[in-house]
Write a protein that holds these residues in place. Sequence first.
Motif, PDB file in Angstrom:
ATOM      1  N   ARG A  32       0.829  -1.218   0.000  1.00 43.76           N
ATOM      2  CA  ARG A  32       0.000   0.000   0.000  1.00 43.76           C
ATOM      3  C   ARG A  32       0.858   1.261   0.000  1.00 43.76           C
ATOM      4  O   ARG A  32       0.572   2.217  -0.712  1.00 43.76           O
ATOM      5  N   ARG A  33       1.930   1.261   0.799  1.00 42.66           N
ATOM      6  CA  ARG A  33       2.813   2.429   0.852  1.00 42.66           C
ATOM      7  C   ARG A  33       3.523   2.619  -0.487  1.00 42.66           C
ATOM      8  O   ARG A  33       3.653   3.740  -0.982  1.00 42.66           O
ATOM      9  N   ALA A  34       3.965   1.529  -1.109  1.00 43.10           N
ATOM     10  CA  ALA A  34       4.623   1.618  -2.416  1.00 43.10           C
ATOM     11  C   ALA A  34       3.650   2.154  -3.466  1.00 43.10           C
ATOM     12  O   ALA A  34       4.036   2.960  -4.323  1.00 43.10           O
ATOM     13  N   ILE A  35       2.399   1.732  -3.392  1.00 39.07           N
ATOM     14  CA  ILE A  35       1.378   2.216  -4.327  1.00 39.07           C
ATOM     15  C   ILE A  35       1.169   3.719  -4.135  1.00 39.07           C
ATOM     16  O   ILE A  35       1.092   4.476  -5.109  1.00 39.07           O
ATOM     17  N   GLU A  36       1.093   4.165  -2.891  1.00 40.68           N
ATOM     18  CA  GLU A  36       0.926   5.595  -2.599  1.00 40.68           C
ATOM     19  C   GLU A  36       2.061   6.424  -3.193  1.00 40.68           C
ATOM     20  O   GLU A  36       1.833   7.532  -3.671  1.00 40.68           O
ATOM     21  N   LEU A  37       3.265   5.903  -3.132  1.00 41.92           N
ATOM     22  CA  LEU A  37       4.442   6.657  -3.566  1.00 41.92           C
ATOM     23  C   LEU A  37       4.733   6.537  -5.056  1.00 41.92           C
ATOM     24  O   LEU A  37       5.553   7.279  -5.583  1.00 41.92           O
ATOM     25  N   SER A  38       4.070   5.618  -5.748  1.00 38.60           N
ATOM     26  CA  SER A  38       4.378   5.365  -7.150  1.00 38.60           C
ATOM     27  C   SER A  38       3.835   6.462  -8.055  1.00 38.60           C
ATOM     28  O   SER A  38       2.652   6.786  -8.037  1.00 38.60           O
ATOM     29  N   ALA A  39       4.721   7.009  -8.875  1.00 39.81           N
ATOM     30  CA  ALA A  39       4.327   8.013  -9.863  1.00 39.81           C
ATOM     31  C   ALA A  39       4.148   7.373 -11.237  1.00 39.81           C
ATOM     32  O   ALA A  39       3.674   8.012 -12.163  1.00 39.81           O
ATOM     33  N   ASN A  40       4.502   6.101 -11.366  1.00 37.97           N
ATOM     34  CA  ASN A  40       4.448   5.386 -12.633  1.00 37.97           C
ATOM     35  C   ASN A  40       3.206   4.499 -12.648  1.00 37.97           C
ATOM     36  O   ASN A  40       3.056   3.607 -11.804  1.00 37.97           O
ATOM     37  N   ALA A  41       2.316   4.720 -13.614  1.00 37.24           N
ATOM     38  CA  ALA A  41       1.051   3.980 -13.673  1.00 37.24           C
ATOM     39  C   ALA A  41       1.263   2.482 -13.870  1.00 37.24           C
ATOM     40  O   ALA A  41       0.533   1.669 -13.290  1.00 37.24           O
ATOM     41  N   VAL A  42       2.248   2.105 -14.660  1.00 35.88           N
ATOM     42  CA  VAL A  42       2.504   0.679 -14.913  1.00 35.88           C
ATOM     43  C   VAL A  42       2.981   0.003 -13.628  1.00 35.88           C
ATOM     44  O   VAL A  42       2.505  -1.078 -13.272  1.00 35.88           O
ATOM     45  N   GLU A  43       3.909   0.645 -12.920  1.00 35.72           N
ATOM     46  CA  GLU A  43       4.380   0.090 -11.647  1.00 35.72           C
ATOM     47  C   GLU A  43       3.240   0.014 -10.642  1.00 35.72           C
ATOM     48  O   GLU A  43       3.099  -0.973  -9.931  1.00 35.72           O
ATOM     49  N   ARG A  44       2.435   1.065 -10.593  1.00 37.71           N
ATOM     50  CA  ARG A  44       1.317   1.096  -9.649  1.00 37.71           C
ATOM     51  C   ARG A  44       0.337  -0.047  -9.945  1.00 37.71           C
ATOM     52  O   ARG A  44      -0.123  -0.736  -9.036  1.00 37.71           O
ATOM     53  N   ASP A  45       0.040  -0.265 -11.229  1.00 32.83           N
ATOM     54  CA  ASP A  45      -0.864  -1.368 -11.602  1.00 32.83           C
ATOM     55  C   ASP A  45      -0.301  -2.717 -11.161  1.00 32.83           C
ATOM     56  O   ASP A  45      -1.041  -3.572 -10.665  1.00 32.83           O
ATOM     57  N   GLU A  46       1.000  -2.916 -11.338  1.00 26.44           N
ATOM     58  CA  GLU A  46       1.613  -4.186 -10.932  1.00 26.44           C
ATOM     59  C   GLU A  46       1.573  -4.353  -9.411  1.00 26.44           C
ATOM     60  O   GLU A  46       1.267  -5.431  -8.903  1.00 26.44           O
ATOM     61  N   LEU A  47       1.857  -3.290  -8.686  1.00 24.01           N
ATOM     62  CA  LEU A  47       1.800  -3.360  -7.232  1.00 24.01           C
ATOM     63  C   LEU A  47       0.377  -3.635  -6.759  1.00 24.01           C
ATOM     64  O   LEU A  47       0.162  -4.420  -5.828  1.00 24.01           O
ATOM     65  N   GLU A  48      -0.602  -3.022  -7.405  1.00 22.93           N
ATOM     66  CA  GLU A  48      -2.003  -3.275  -7.050  1.00 22.93           C
ATOM     67  C   GLU A  48      -2.393  -4.720  -7.354  1.00 22.93           C
ATOM     68  O   GLU A  48      -3.130  -5.350  -6.601  1.00 22.93           O
ATOM     69  N   ARG A  49      -1.867  -5.260  -8.470  1.00 21.05           N
ATOM     70  CA  ARG A  49      -2.136  -6.666  -8.816  1.00 21.05           C
ATOM     71  C   ARG A  49      -1.546  -7.588  -7.757  1.00 21.05           C
ATOM     72  O   ARG A  49      -2.191  -8.534  -7.311  1.00 21.05           O
ATOM     73  N   ARG A  50      -0.337  -7.286  -7.315  1.00 19.80           N
ATOM     74  CA  ARG A  50       0.302  -8.116  -6.292  1.00 19.80           C
ATOM     75  C   ARG A  50      -0.429  -8.022  -4.956  1.00 19.80           C
ATOM     76  O   ARG A  50      -0.576  -9.025  -4.259  1.00 19.80           O
ATOM     77  N   LEU A  51      -0.900  -6.828  -4.613  1.00 20.13           N
ATOM     78  CA  LEU A  51      -1.669  -6.662  -3.379  1.00 20.13           C
ATOM     79  C   LEU A  51      -2.968  -7.463  -3.460  1.00 20.13           C
ATOM     80  O   LEU A  51      -3.350  -8.143  -2.504  1.00 20.13           O
ATOM     81  N   ALA A  52      -3.638  -7.414  -4.615  1.00 20.02           N
ATOM     82  CA  ALA A  52      -4.877  -8.178  -4.793  1.00 20.02           C
ATOM     83  C   ALA A  52      -4.607  -9.682  -4.722  1.00 20.02           C
ATOM     84  O   ALA A  52      -5.372 -10.432  -4.107  1.00 20.02           O
ATOM     85  N   ALA A  53      -3.504 -10.141  -5.332  1.00 18.21           N
ATOM     86  CA  ALA A  53      -3.151 -11.565  -5.287  1.00 18.21           C
ATOM     87  C   ALA A  53      -2.850 -11.989  -3.855  1.00 18.21           C
ATOM     88  O   ALA A  53      -3.197 -13.098  -3.444  1.00 18.21           O
ATOM     89  N   LEU A  54      -2.244 -11.106  -3.094  1.00 25.14           N
ATOM     90  CA  LEU A  54      -1.956 -11.382  -1.690  1.00 25.14           C
ATOM     91  C   LEU A  54      -3.261 -11.558  -0.913  1.00 25.14           C
ATOM     92  O   LEU A  54      -3.415 -12.496  -0.138  1.00 25.14           O
TER      93      LEU A  54
END
Length: 95
Positions: A32-54
């Motif tokens: 969640r913290r990494a998602i908040e700090l991400s300025a890159n949409a592609v990185e943010r999408d991947e982090l959100e996917r990983r959070l959802a998989a978790l």
Amino acid sequence: APALAAYQPLHAAHAELRRRLGDRSGAAGAYRRAIELSANAVERDELERRLAALAEGEAGEAGGAGGAAGAPPGPPRSRPAPRVPGRRPGAPPGR
């Protein structure tokens, strides 16, 4: 280190390490913290996917460590060098 508190890659790596150790709660917070700090949409999408998989793994399993089927993949594995016709493996190039 206050400067590192806003360093997004640190939180993304921390999340992945916690996930691999089976600390889903800690991993979710770090994702969640990494998602908040991400300025890159592609990185943010991947982090959100990983959070959802978790979260899906949490709901679908009674417990256990990370690495279960359906978990986000780790870093890519290196591939062997391609074979060159007429040269034995390990021979120096150019001769």
